[in-house]
Design a protein around this motif. Structure first.
Motif, PDB file in Angstrom:
ATOM      1  N   PHE A 781     -12.855  46.751  68.470  1.00  0.00           N
ATOM      2  CA  PHE A 781     -12.291  47.981  67.928  1.00  0.00           C
ATOM      3  C   PHE A 781     -12.396  47.921  66.409  1.00  0.00           C
ATOM      4  O   PHE A 781     -11.933  46.971  65.779  1.00  0.00           O
ATOM      5  N   GLY A 782     -13.008  48.933  65.811  1.00  0.00           N
ATOM      6  CA  GLY A 782     -13.182  48.954  64.364  1.00  0.00           C
ATOM      7  C   GLY A 782     -11.920  49.351  63.626  1.00  0.00           C
ATOM      8  O   GLY A 782     -10.838  49.521  64.207  1.00  0.00           O
ATOM      9  N   GLU A 783     -12.038  49.509  62.323  1.00  0.00           N
ATOM     10  CA  GLU A 783     -10.915  49.891  61.484  1.00  0.00           C
ATOM     11  C   GLU A 783     -10.440  51.301  61.828  1.00  0.00           C
ATOM     12  O   GLU A 783     -11.215  52.146  62.284  1.00  0.00           O
ATOM     13  N   TYR A 784      -9.147  51.553  61.573  1.00  0.00           N
ATOM     14  CA  TYR A 784      -8.583  52.869  61.855  1.00  0.00           C
ATOM     15  C   TYR A 784      -7.339  53.071  61.002  1.00  0.00           C
ATOM     16  O   TYR A 784      -6.841  52.138  60.358  1.00  0.00           O
ATOM     17  N   PHE A 785      -6.838  54.303  61.001  1.00  0.00           N
ATOM     18  CA  PHE A 785      -5.641  54.670  60.254  1.00  0.00           C
ATOM     19  C   PHE A 785      -4.448  54.551  61.195  1.00  0.00           C
ATOM     20  O   PHE A 785      -4.303  55.336  62.133  1.00  0.00           O
ATOM     21  N   ALA A 786      -3.603  53.541  60.963  1.00  0.00           N
ATOM     22  CA  ALA A 786      -2.472  53.278  61.843  1.00  0.00           C
ATOM     23  C   ALA A 786      -1.254  54.066  61.389  1.00  0.00           C
ATOM     24  O   ALA A 786      -0.914  54.074  60.203  1.00  0.00           O
ATOM     25  N   VAL A 787      -0.588  54.733  62.336  1.00  0.00           N
ATOM     26  CA  VAL A 787       0.621  55.498  62.022  1.00  0.00           C
ATOM     27  C   VAL A 787       1.685  55.217  63.073  1.00  0.00           C
ATOM     28  O   VAL A 787       1.390  54.797  64.190  1.00  0.00           O
ATOM     29  N   HIS A 788       2.920  55.445  62.687  1.00  0.00           N
ATOM     30  CA  HIS A 788       4.037  55.331  63.613  1.00  0.00           C
ATOM     31  C   HIS A 788       4.755  56.674  63.674  1.00  0.00           C
ATOM     32  O   HIS A 788       5.030  57.287  62.641  1.00  0.00           O
ATOM     33  N   ALA A 789       5.039  57.100  64.905  1.00  0.00           N
ATOM     34  CA  ALA A 789       5.772  58.356  65.120  1.00  0.00           C
ATOM     35  C   ALA A 789       5.078  59.536  64.455  1.00  0.00           C
ATOM     36  O   ALA A 789       5.727  60.465  63.983  1.00  0.00           O
ATOM     37  N   ASP A 790       3.732  59.498  64.430  1.00  0.00           N
ATOM     38  CA  ASP A 790       2.921  60.569  63.833  1.00  0.00           C
ATOM     39  C   ASP A 790       3.245  60.798  62.363  1.00  0.00           C
ATOM     40  O   ASP A 790       2.972  61.866  61.816  1.00  0.00           O
ATOM     41  N   ASP A 791       3.843  59.802  61.703  1.00  0.00           N
ATOM     42  CA  ASP A 791       4.192  59.935  60.290  1.00  0.00           C
ATOM     43  C   ASP A 791       2.987  59.513  59.450  1.00  0.00           C
ATOM     44  O   ASP A 791       2.855  58.355  59.053  1.00  0.00           O
ATOM     45  N   ALA A 792       2.093  60.461  59.186  1.00  0.00           N
ATOM     46  CA  ALA A 792       0.833  60.165  58.495  1.00  0.00           C
ATOM     47  C   ALA A 792       0.869  60.539  57.022  1.00  0.00           C
ATOM     48  O   ALA A 792      -0.149  60.431  56.330  1.00  0.00           O
ATOM     49  N   GLU A 793       2.021  60.971  56.528  1.00  0.00           N
ATOM     50  CA  GLU A 793       2.084  61.439  55.152  1.00  0.00           C
ATOM     51  C   GLU A 793       2.113  60.255  54.171  1.00  0.00           C
ATOM     52  O   GLU A 793       2.567  59.162  54.510  1.00  0.00           O
ATOM     53  N   PRO A 794       1.631  60.455  52.955  1.00  0.00           N
ATOM     54  CA  PRO A 794       1.651  59.375  51.953  1.00  0.00           C
ATOM     55  C   PRO A 794       3.058  58.822  51.772  1.00  0.00           C
ATOM     56  O   PRO A 794       4.031  59.575  51.678  1.00  0.00           O
ATOM     57  N   GLY A 795       3.163  57.492  51.769  1.00  0.00           N
ATOM     58  CA  GLY A 795       4.458  56.857  51.627  1.00  0.00           C
ATOM     59  C   GLY A 795       5.203  56.703  52.929  1.00  0.00           C
ATOM     60  O   GLY A 795       6.284  56.101  52.959  1.00  0.00           O
ATOM     61  N   GLY A 796       4.654  57.241  54.025  1.00  0.00           N
ATOM     62  CA  GLY A 796       5.312  57.135  55.321  1.00  0.00           C
ATOM     63  C   GLY A 796       4.937  55.858  56.039  1.00  0.00           C
ATOM     64  O   GLY A 796       4.371  54.921  55.453  1.00  0.00           O
ATOM     65  N   TRP A 797       5.231  55.782  57.331  1.00  0.00           N
ATOM     66  CA  TRP A 797       4.927  54.598  58.126  1.00  0.00           C
ATOM     67  C   TRP A 797       3.476  54.665  58.563  1.00  0.00           C
ATOM     68  O   TRP A 797       3.154  55.116  59.663  1.00  0.00           O
ATOM     69  N   ASN A 798       2.582  54.244  57.692  1.00  0.00           N
ATOM     70  CA  ASN A 798       1.165  54.266  58.009  1.00  0.00           C
ATOM     71  C   ASN A 798       0.419  53.322  57.073  1.00  0.00           C
ATOM     72  O   ASN A 798       0.902  52.988  55.994  1.00  0.00           O
ATOM     73  N   GLU A 799      -0.750  52.910  57.491  1.00  0.00           N
ATOM     74  CA  GLU A 799      -1.611  52.072  56.667  1.00  0.00           C
ATOM     75  C   GLU A 799      -2.993  52.007  57.307  1.00  0.00           C
ATOM     76  O   GLU A 799      -3.175  52.346  58.482  1.00  0.00           O
ATOM     77  N   ASP A 800      -3.988  51.587  56.539  1.00  0.00           N
ATOM     78  CA  ASP A 800      -5.326  51.377  57.065  1.00  0.00           C
ATOM     79  C   ASP A 800      -5.361  50.022  57.761  1.00  0.00           C
ATOM     80  O   ASP A 800      -5.118  48.986  57.143  1.00  0.00           O
ATOM     81  N   ALA A 801      -5.655  50.054  59.066  1.00  0.00           N
ATOM     82  CA  ALA A 801      -5.634  48.832  59.865  1.00  0.00           C
ATOM     83  C   ALA A 801      -7.043  48.263  60.007  1.00  0.00           C
ATOM     84  O   ALA A 801      -8.031  48.999  60.045  1.00  0.00           O
ATOM     85  N   GLY A 802      -7.144  46.951  60.091  1.00  0.00           N
ATOM     86  CA  GLY A 802      -8.423  46.282  60.218  1.00  0.00           C
ATOM     87  C   GLY A 802      -8.953  46.286  61.639  1.00  0.00           C
ATOM     88  O   GLY A 802      -8.308  46.752  62.581  1.00  0.00           O
ATOM     89  N   SER A 803     -10.148  45.739  61.803  1.00  0.00           N
ATOM     90  CA  SER A 803     -10.784  45.662  63.112  1.00  0.00           C
ATOM     91  C   SER A 803     -10.140  44.552  63.933  1.00  0.00           C
ATOM     92  O   SER A 803      -9.463  43.663  63.413  1.00  0.00           O
TER      93      SER A 803
END
Length: 869
Positions: A781-803
């Protein structure tokens, strides 16, 4: 209706005139491969491929995967979604730990598009949609309403055919990403019985599955093939204690759970699926067929924890400074007499200020002793975590006759006349919660209502070989379709939606967490459509196959649409062929998307927000920009090559899919206090209790590009036995080319573009001997944008996840010709999903991001026994 019929008649004349000089991708919507009947020199139509066929059909002008029933069984899971994920790399499905109705029926993706952009067929007939709509679907699936594939047991299947190409011109709405056809077994004898038991390495999620299949003669000229699956699965927990709950325990509140909320897979009880497939030779080259299913399951999932100090409209309306205290006298029209109860603050040794235990304060105890005053702490003193459950019932029946016409203008033509009905019912319930507006008289368990999806369809398909000078083989096919789709909302029990006497004092209305459907929401909405299509295909030369399809469809709600598809395949040599296709397509907004009503709770920046999902034309939605939905329109292009030599097979296909006016659930739009008065004037009830509104909208345009690569090679690596190597790779990227900033946030755009990995691959090595077989599969599985509870806004529960990569393995021992024992594991080395930062996962009660590409529960092992007879 007359207008629709006139349009249909004109369309039939148009497509017949247009198609006589061009060719088809597939002869009939039921089938995709031909076999020759030498006696009549007419091409008969047969189901695609067989168990021994390569995974991609080498002589098809479009990519088709053929996955046999035995290959599907090479998976730890007995859920059809997980089986397909492990065999089709452009197909993804993820668990939904806390996602309202999406927890009950998981949404899926093919080629990076939403679950309702893939048409699902069973025995070549359109499968009805599920009644559940994915309100929180991880970006790509927000608002999707696709069929429930999980009800189909592998024991019922001969094979699965995955057409990875736009095909709306052949099959109608939804076939933008492709088509999945589940072909049922049709044996008249024999059968199997299997038992599988497994659980996660963590010691939870124990799953027991019993499957069976039996083939019976249906008179001497027919068959009745019956299958069943019974499954029970325990819940899983990948939870951590929330710091606010831990503090309450430390301050002496003994009613708080540890952990306060469960974050994991739901519990599944009595998941039963029954499938039947019946066929009878009527003589004179005609056959009667009938197939259908009954499936039912109960599911219980979790929600977020409600803190007993600060949960708005339940415990406090000022952020936790004071409790929300109800006054019985005020509700009866008297003056308010209940005093304010302040929530105490405690300073810890490190200087941190936390809540003390309000239950120990004299003000709280005095309030609770006064029969005229109350707070929800008296019912749930430690807060509460609602348990969201549902009963999902799915039924279908298809009856038809197929055969060859023997007289008249169409003599020699093959026909297929069928009718079908499909129904999905989702009954929702909520426990361990309350309706605060009812005060202390509130129940704590609620039946919150139902969604019912009902679809009916009639089809007539015809195909005939036509002799044309200079053309090796020309086959013309056409057909008519009538379809009706309805979506019904059934009101819940009164206590689940009622505005009690204390609503005016700021208490939440309805069962908290998932408000029941009220009388104003219930009702049935229906849409009908008629369609006509013509397909032709011809070998212009021995090496060149050309094809075309044209389809006209008219809907009672939004009008008509015409779509086309062109395909070509050229055999360069006996081993190498090139193929290409282009098509237009569409996806009609579902009746559910246009009319659904729901109250949902989501988490934004750490705060629980209760939002109201309303139809786009509802007064509240329209006030904030809602408009009537229109169809999605698509344009697809693909080019590929296939090489096959002996035991080596490889296919590579590049594709590009643009979709305009894509339909999705809007971002949450705050209900502005300045608008309350105007909203009341327009008829919106209690707008002050609605934090935000969402609705379905044609919000954005996208372009999806990718590559599918499939390779198979058989070569023994031991002195005895057979060894097979299989590689499947998918590169897929989506770009949002245009979006409405008023209803779609920048974070949601990023989630759409990067929420699933751009690169996905599986490599499998299978080995078989006389008494033992085994396989090992590596999933990348390649890299992807990881989010929690669909909180994708800047400063929210999200980050760029590795492979990442996981490994699956299984070994089987053939005790006798009839008995097979197997043991295996998925995620053999217990690769962990992407973890939230420690400072974040404690705040939400879970360890992992929700939208990871593989199971966040970790490794799963299983044993299986199978008896063939």
């Amino acid at each position: 209706m007359n207008t629709s019929l006139n349009k249909l008649t004109k369309s039939i004349r148009y497509v017949i005139a247009t198609s006589t000089a061009v060719a088809v991708t597939a002869i009939s919507p039921v089938y995709a491969q031909q076999v020759k009947d030498d006696s009549a020199d007419v091409e008969k139509i047969a189901v695609v491929g067989s168990r021994s066929a390569p995974r991609s059909v080498a002589d098809s002008p479009v990519p088709i995967d053929i996955i046999g029933g035995d290959e599907l069984g090479k998976s730890a899971s007995t859920d059809m979604l997980d089986m397909l994920v492990s065999t089709v790399p452009s197909f993804t499905a993820r668990a939904q730990p806390i996602s309202d109705a999406a927890t009950l029926i998981r949404p899926v993706n093919l080629r990076g598009l939403s679950s309702d952009s893939t048409l699902v067929l069973v025995n070549g007939k359109r499968r009805h949609r599920a009644s559940v709509i994915a309100f929180q679907g991880g970006g790509i699936n927000d608002g999707a309403q696709g069929p429930d594939i999980s009800v189909i047991p592998s024991s019922a299947l001969k094979q699965v055919e995955v057409l990875r190409d736009g095909a709306a011109a052949q099959y109608g709405s939804d076939a933008i990403a492709g088509v999945m056809n589940f072909v049922l077994k049709d044996d008249a004898d024999g059968g199997s019985l299997s038992v599988k038991r497994g659980e996660y390495y963590e010691g939870d999620g124990a799953t027991t599955t019993v499957e069976g299949n039996v083939g019976l003669p249906f008179t001497k000229d027919g068959y009745a093939n019956l299958s069943f699956q019974l499954k029970n699965a325990d819940a899983t927990s990948r939870s951590v204690q929330r710091p606010d709950a831990a503090n309450l325990i430390a301050q002496g509140n003994t009613a708080v759970g540890d952990p306060a909320q469960i974050w994991g897979n739901p519990e599944i009880n009595d998941d039963i699926s029954l499938f039947g497939n019946v066929g009878l030779d009527l003589g004179d080259d005609k056959k009667f067929y009938m197939f259908g299913n009954y499936s039912e399951r109960d599911i219980i999932g979790g929600f977020y924890y409600r803190n007993p100090h600060n949960r708005g409209q339940v415990y406090s309306n000022d952020g936790g400074e004071t409790l929300l205290v109800g006054d019985v006298g005020e509700a009866a029209g008297e003056e308010r007499s209940c005093a304010t109860v302040a929530i105490p603050k405690v300073t810890l040794a490190d200087g941190t200020v936390v809540d003390g235990n309000v239950l120990d304060t004299a003000a709280y105890q005095q309030m609770a002793a006064d029969p005229n005053c109350f707070s929800m702490n008296q019912i749930f003193p430690g807060g509460y975590t609602p348990a969201f459950g549902g009963n999902i019932t799915d039924t279908s029946l298809v009856i038809g006759v197929e055969g060859e016409l023997k007289s008249g203008f169409l003599s020699g033509a093959l026909f297929d006349l069928s009718g079908s009905v499909g129904r999905s019912e989702s009954s929702f319930n909520l426990t361990n919660t309350l309706n605060p507006s009812l005060g202390l008289d509130t129940p704590t368990e609620f039946d919150t209502g139902k969604y019912i999806q009902l679809e009916k369809m009639f089809n007539l398909d015809l195909s005939k070989q036509v002799d044309v000078d200079g053309i090796d083989s020309l086959n013309v096919a056409g057909g008519l379709e009538w379809r009706e789709e309805s979506f019904e909302i059934v009101a819940g029990e009164e206590a689940s939606w009622k505005a009690g006497d204390y609503a005016s004092q700021g208490f939440n209305i309805g069962s908290h967490g998932f408000k029941g459907f009220g009388p104003e929401s219930q009702g049935t909405n229906t849409r009908r459509s008629v369609a006509a299509y013509v397909d032709v295909e011809a070998y212009i030369t021995e090496d060149l196959l050309l094809g075309a399809a044209v389809r006209y469809e008219d809907f009672t709600t939004f009008g008509d649409t015409t779509n086309y598809k062109l395909t070509a395949q050229y055999s360069v040599t006996d081993e190498l062929s090139l193929r290409a296709s282009t098509s237009t397509g569409f996806r009609a907004p579902t009746v559910g998307q246009a009319n659904v009503v729901n109250t949902q709770t989501s988490i934004v920046g750490g705060d629980l927000i209760q939002s109201f999902l309303a139809p786009p034309t509802d007064t509240l939605s329209a006030f904030y920009g809602g408009k009537e939905l229109t169809p999605e329109d698509s344009q697809s292009f693909a080019i590929g090559a296939v090489y096959q030599s002996g035991d080596f097979f490889i296919s590579a296909d590049l594709y590009s899919i643009t979709v305009d006016d894509r339909i999705a659930q809007s971002s949450q739009i705050d209900v502005n206090p300045d608008d309350y008065e105007e909203l009341r004037t327009l008829g919106v009830q209690n707008p002050e209790l609605i934090s935000a509104v969402t609705y379905f909208a044609n919000d954005f345009d996208t372009k999806t590009q990718g590559l599918d690569l499939v390779a198979n090679y058989t070569h023994p690596i031991f002195e005895s036995g057979d060894t097979k190597f299989s590689l499947a790779y998918n590169w897929n990227e989506t770009e949002v080319e245009k979006f409405n900033p008023d209803t779609t946030s920048a974070g949601k755009v990023k989630l759409l573009e990067e929420g699933i990995p751009h690169h996905r691959a599986t490599f499998t090595v299978s080995q078989s001997w006389d008494t033992v077989s085994a396989f090992i599969r590596v999933n990348y599985f390649g890299e992807y944008f990881a989010v929690h509870a669909d909180d994708a806004e800047p400063g929210g529960w999200n980050e760029d996840a590795g492979s990442s990569a996981t490994v699956d393995a299984e070994v089987s021992y053939f005790v006798t010709d009839q008995i097979t024992l197997s043991a295996g594991a998925s995620n053999l080395f217990d690769t962990e999903a992407q973890e939230l930062p420690a400072s974040s996962f404690a705040a939400v009660g879970g360890r992992f991001y929700e939208n990871g590409p593989f199971d966040y529960n970790g490794g799963f092992y299983y044993v299986k026994a199978k008896y063939n007879f």
